[in-house]
Design a protein around this motif. Structure first.
Motif: not given
Length: 531
Positions: A28-31, A259-262, A356-357
């Motif tokens: 989850l760090e990328f969020l 992001t949602n797809k990920t 975040k993106s």
């Protein structure tokens, strides 16, 4: 004031998603930008300092002074408003809907978490100032979500046919609600104070935004809370470049969708889905989505339309009419505030983690995200009863059926737990299976079937015995479940159901100071306290 705490995951009331975030799972760090720890705030301050414009601070201070001009403002709040003009001042923010009489208890916990964090930060970073902000969701239009509060098992509701942004709603009809509230509260000094707050807020203010600001200021003004209504033309003007990007480039839709797809690929449940344009158009009695079709911008369910040049002209003239939805509101907040951290509930944390993106694409610093404090408040009398009945704090969080079964097993004078017998039976059939394999493998199916039949029979007997013991011990079990129901009304968390007025009737002016002493925003556990 005895306090206890248990991990959020062990309450079984919080999603795996939010618990994984609290555990800082690597996937989850990328969020998020930085996890909220005192040490991590240093880098967050440095990042935010580079992006806050002096113009934004000036507009913010002037807007707040205008919004506070008719309020009895504490010295702490006045000073906080002034310091927002200083480039060494930053905010910690929470947001909430304009619920009638504050709605569920967690309204208090959000704000207390925010105030307490600013105090911790000031101790850690004395060269900076930290201001607690309550961002009123005055542009929301979900009236059915906010037009009531629960009091001792009853729903006290305000009925109105008004439409549009709820902050604009006039307070007509709340005289009738006040009569109901007064009757329910009864007599006594604490009841008198609650009635005064309700009357002053809702009968002496013309709209719901002003009423909510008054009430929040009465509850938390002495602690320096600053209440902001973002439904303001000057604040929206600061956001015009981002509104244009949303209207013409649909940046949020592209980035949040990715992001949602990920997240879905990770098996995580998403909270919100972006639209191609994530803005509403608001005016008197109106809040409808802006859509783009056939080279024309249109306000849904109306005749209002613009071409591209017309909508730019209208945006420049009336930025206050462009209202961000759940996807864009966080970006708006971070553009107009020198904010470091947003504090919210589990659902809020999840949708912020989806964004975040989009912040990166719009070159806006993404704030740190902190799960608000959660608490269960018990009276001394309730605590004594729980101790007498041998009910632990952890037991209280069990679902009703598990709670009853555990209590029956605890207080029964016979053993109604057949797990040992089942374990013994499984071992016997394991031996039988080995014997059958060595002699005649055709018996394996029969052994397996007999095993299933006998274990099922034992479990059935256990259930019948448990049911009989429940009946025999009905009085004791009733006392236990009655206590659990008092603390978990409707078998849900107290903080999601009960209004602060119930606790204020019991504890009066002691309530908020005791909560402020007990709730530690960075601790990361569910708090249980006895007052």
């Amino acid at each position: 004031m005895p306090t206890d705490c248990i991990p959020f995951r062990e309450t079984h009331y919080f999603s795996d998603f939010i618990c994984d975030y609290l555990d800082q799972k690597p996937e989850l760090e990328f969020l998020y930008n930085r996890f909220p720890t005192l040490d991590n705030f240093k880098a967050q301050i440095e990042d935010k300092a580079l992006s806050v414009r002096a113009e934004s601070r000036t507009v913010l201070v002037e807007t707040l002074k205008e919004q506070y001009k008719d309020l009895n403002t504490s010295e702490a709040t006045s000073e906080n408003i002034e310091t927002l003009g200083d480039n060494k001042t930053f905010t910690i923010t929470t947001g909430h809907q304009l619920n009638l009489f504050t709605g569920p208890l967690y309204f208090l916990y959000k704000i207390i978490s925010t105030i307490n964090l600013t105090k911790q930060l000031k101790e850690k970073y004395p060269n900076y100032n930290f201001v607690p902000i309550y961002w009123m969701a005055s542009e929301d239009h979900d009236f059915e979500e906010i037009n009531y509060f629960n009091f001792k098992g009853k729903k006290i509701q305000w009925n109105s046919n008004q439409n549009g942004a709820v902050g604009h709603f006039n307070t007509e009809g709340l005289e009738n609600v006040f009569e109901v509230v007064s009757a329910e509260l009864g007599l006594g000094r604490n009841a008198k104070q609650l009635k005064k707050w309700f009357e002053e807020a809702y009968l002496n203010h013309n709209n719901l935004a002003d009423a909510t600001r008054y009430l929040a200021n009465e509850l938390f003004g002495e602690h320096g809370l600053v209440i902001l209504d973002s439904d303001h033309a000057d604040l929206k003007r600061l956001f015009i470049p981002n509104i244009k990007e949303e209207l013409f480039d649909q940046t949020a839709f592209k980035h949040v969708s990715n992001t949602n797809k990920t997240l879905q690929d990770l098996g995580l449940k998403i909270q919100v889905n972006p639209r191609e344009i994530n803005f509403f158009y608001i005016d008197k009695g109106l809040r409808e989505r802006i859509v783009f079709k056939n080279d024309v911008f249109k306000v849904n369910n109306t005749d209002i339309t613009w071409n591209k040049s017309e909508i730019i002209e209208h945006l420049n003239l009336h930025p206050e009419r462009f209202s961000p939805n759940v996807i864009m509101r966080p970006l708006y907040q971070e553009v107009v505030l020198p904010n470091l951290c947003y504090i919210g509930g589990g659902g809020e944390m999840i949708y912020w983690l989806q964004l975040k993106s989009n912040f990166e694409a719009q070159q806006v610093t993404f704030p740190m995200l902190l799960l608000r404090n959660s608490a269960l408040v018990k009276t001394t009398k309730q605590s004594q009863k729980l101790e007498k009945l041998n009910i632990s704090n952890k037991d209280l969080f069990l679902d009703r059926n598990s709670f009853i079964n555990k209590k029956v097993r605890k207080i029964s004078n016979i053993d109604v737990d057949f797990s040992e017998q089942i374990k013994h039976l499984e071992q016997q059939f394991k031996d039988l299976q080995q014997l059958a394999e060595q002699t005649d493998k055709s018996f394996l199916g029969a052994v397996k079937a007999q095993k299933a039949k006998q274990i099922k029979g034992l479990k059935h007997l256990e259930k019948r015995l448990l049911k009989a013991q429940k009946k025999k011990l009905a009085d004791q079990i009733s006392r236990c479940t009655e206590l659990q129901e008092q603390l978990f009304p409707g078998q849900s968390l107290q903080e999601r159901n009960t209004n602060f007025s119930e606790l204020y009737l019991e504890f009066g002016n002691q309530l908020i100071p005791e909560l402020m002493k007990a709730l530690e925003p960075l601790k990361g556990d569910f708090t249980i306290l006895t007052i």
